[in-house]
Design an enzyme around this catalytic site. Structure first.
Site, PDB file in Angstrom:
ATOM      1  N   GLU A   1       0.841  -1.319  -0.266  1.00  0.00           N
ATOM      2  CA  GLU A   1       0.158   0.078  -0.066  1.00  0.00           C
ATOM      3  C   GLU A   1       0.703   1.432  -0.072  1.00  0.00           C
ATOM      4  O   GLU A   1       0.440   2.365  -0.474  1.00  0.00           O
ATOM      5  CB  GLU A   1      -0.986   0.376   1.060  1.00  0.00           C
ATOM      6  CG  GLU A   1      -1.862  -1.464   1.092  1.00  0.00           C
ATOM      7  CD  GLU A   1      -2.828  -0.698   0.118  1.00  0.00           C
ATOM      8  OE1 GLU A   1      -3.629   0.499   0.077  1.00  0.00           O
ATOM      9  OE2 GLU A   1      -3.701  -1.636  -0.654  1.00  0.00           O
TER      10      GLU A   1
ATOM     11  N   ASP B   1      -7.474   5.575  -9.416  1.00  0.00           N
ATOM     12  CA  ASP B   1      -7.447   4.060  -9.422  1.00  0.00           C
ATOM     13  C   ASP B   1      -9.381   3.764  -9.665  1.00  0.00           C
ATOM     14  O   ASP B   1      -9.975   2.750  -9.225  1.00  0.00           O
ATOM     15  CB  ASP B   1      -7.343   2.821  -8.369  1.00  0.00           C
ATOM     16  CG  ASP B   1      -7.454   3.915  -7.032  1.00  0.00           C
ATOM     17  OD1 ASP B   1      -7.819   4.338  -6.879  1.00  0.00           O
ATOM     18  OD2 ASP B   1      -7.710   3.239  -5.961  1.00  0.00           O
TER      19      ASP B   1
ATOM     20  N   THR C   1      -6.452   8.478  -2.225  1.00  0.00           N
ATOM     21  CA  THR C   1      -6.465   7.182  -1.511  1.00  0.00           C
ATOM     22  C   THR C   1      -5.283   7.992  -0.144  1.00  0.00           C
ATOM     23  O   THR C   1      -4.334   8.360   0.194  1.00  0.00           O
ATOM     24  CB  THR C   1      -5.233   6.053  -2.502  1.00  0.00           C
ATOM     25  OG1 THR C   1      -6.927   5.506  -3.004  1.00  0.00           O
ATOM     26  CG2 THR C   1      -4.781   5.000  -1.065  1.00  0.00           C
TER      27      THR C   1
END
Length: 414
Positions: free
Chosen positions: A202, A220, A225
């Site tokens: 991640e 994405d 994120t």
């Protein structure tokens, strides 16, 4: 398998289909150039049924003692420490009434990466005498994954390892804590390992504690994120984090963005978030309250549900981590979908299935799901990490661990 068989393997892994042969008392002691390496050596096991039947009882000189595992379906193991790396020519197993129908005999130099010397899916108990193994290792393990009886667990009266004579190892080696070796992710150390593994995928680091203030749009389709687990503005979990942060600390730098986060939830939009939200998120990352919220929400939304489900399914630490990593990327509902696809191919360990076979099916289903999304089509977090541990039969995520994600190499030494 027939009781008292001597099986010449001739190197490599064999799936046992054997013909009964007579074994004399003289040959049971091994060839003249072999010595019993395991006698009196320290042994540990994944579990014990009671203090009456401990791991060391399978390597002592008394024929009427035995190791017995905890009751129940699923994987259990018994391993002996030979003290130093030795040549292993032969392993002789004398099962109790609770025997392994599917089991593997394995060797390892480091106690983490195992080479399978022998495997069978047709064990029937009694005595199994495995010859011509021609391998090496400091540790020898019996990894039992399917019971031969409908009840109970597994039991070995003797685990005997033979090989050429060599220097007598010291008995002063420290004995590892079997409970820690066999622990799942409820163990703090194993949980930390899982968090570092996820962080390598991640955040491209093992130090996940530096990532509280991380925020980026990785394109994405999920908006921003951010944080220690990749909370997303488009998938509700980032909104949940900021809502909980505001509940605990109403006057925080992110509270003003709650209306915008509610509007963009379910999309990749930044409307109402730019340009100030990334700066505010980074500033919040230094606040101990915000950090604690991220850890709590990670555990509540992903870690705890995934680990509970894995334990219910009879999976050890590696399987628990595989479930957790899938939940992080696909959500718990996505994890359940991947699990359902795997169950169409293999039985769960809790249902009497072979754990290694099931985990292989689960990882195949996970990769198939990842490839449905272009942003997740790079499957190295599975292929060069989780599959690597599975190939080494490291079901308990014991260090040392080495893996690669997106071309970067990582290692956990201990």
């Amino acid at each position: 398998m027939h009781r008292g068989d001597r099986i010449a393997l001739g190197g490599g892994v064999a799936v046992l289909l054997c013909v009964p042969l007579a074994v004399s008392a003289a040959t049971a002691a091994g060839a003249s150039d072999e010595v019993l390496l395991s006698r009196g050596r320290p042994a540990v096991a994944s579990s014990v049924f009671s203090p009456r039947w401990m791991a060391d009882d399978a390597t002592d000189a008394t024929g009427d003692t035995r190791w017995a595992s905890a009751d129940g379906a699923g994987t259990q193991w018994l391993r002996v420490d030979l003290g130093v790396v030795r040549t292993v020519d032969r392993v002789r197993l004398r099962w109790g009434r609770a025997y392994g129908r599917t089991y593997r005999v394995q060797a390892s130099d480091d106690g983490a990466n195992w080479t399978t010397l022998f495997t069978t899916r047709s064990g029937d108990g009694g005595t199994d005498d495995l010859e011509k193994l021609d391998h090496h290792g400091r540790y020898v393990r019996v990894l039992a994954t399917q019971r031969g009886r409908a009840t109970g667990g597994y039991s070995l009266r003797d685990l005997e390892v033979y090989g050429p004579a060599g220097p007598t190892p010291s008995r002063a080696e420290s004995r590892p804590d079997a409970a820690v070796l066999a622990a799942g992710l409820e163990n703090a150390g194993k949980k930390e390992t899982a968090l570092e593994l996820v962080a390598s995928a991640e955040n491209s680091t093992l130090n996940w504690r530096r990532e509280f203030g991380y925020l980026q749009d990785i394109h994405d389709g999920r908006g921003y994120t951010g944080g220690i687990i990749g909370f997303c503005s488009g998938t509700s979990d980032m909104l949940a984090v900021v809502e909980e942060y505001t509940r605990r600390e109403p006057r925080n730098v992110l509270a003003a963005y709650l209306p915008a986060l509610r509007k963009v939830d379910g999309s990749d939009s930044h409307a109402g978030l730019d340009p100030g939200f990334p700066v505010a998120w980074k500033a919040a990352g230094t606040d101990p309250v915000f950090r604690k919220v991220q850890e709590d929400e990670r555990d509540q939304m992903y870690f705890q549900p995934a680990v509970r489900l894995a334990i219910q399914d009879g999976l050890r630490a590696l399987g628990q981590f595989a479930y957790y990593d899938a939940a992080v990327m696909h959500g718990v509902s996505g994890l359940r979908g991947i699990r359902a696809a795997a169950m169409r191919r293999a039985s769960l360990p809790a249902q009497g299935g072979d754990e290694i076979t099931y985990l292989g099916a689960f990882l195949n289903a996970r990769v198939a799901e990842m490839r449905t999304e272009e942003a997740h089509s790079d499957t190295t977090r599975v292929d060069t990490a989780q599959r690597r541990f599975l190939a080494a039969s490291n079901l308990d995520l014991v260090a040392p661990l080495s893996w690669k994600v997106y071309g970067d190499a990582y290692r956990i030494a201990s």
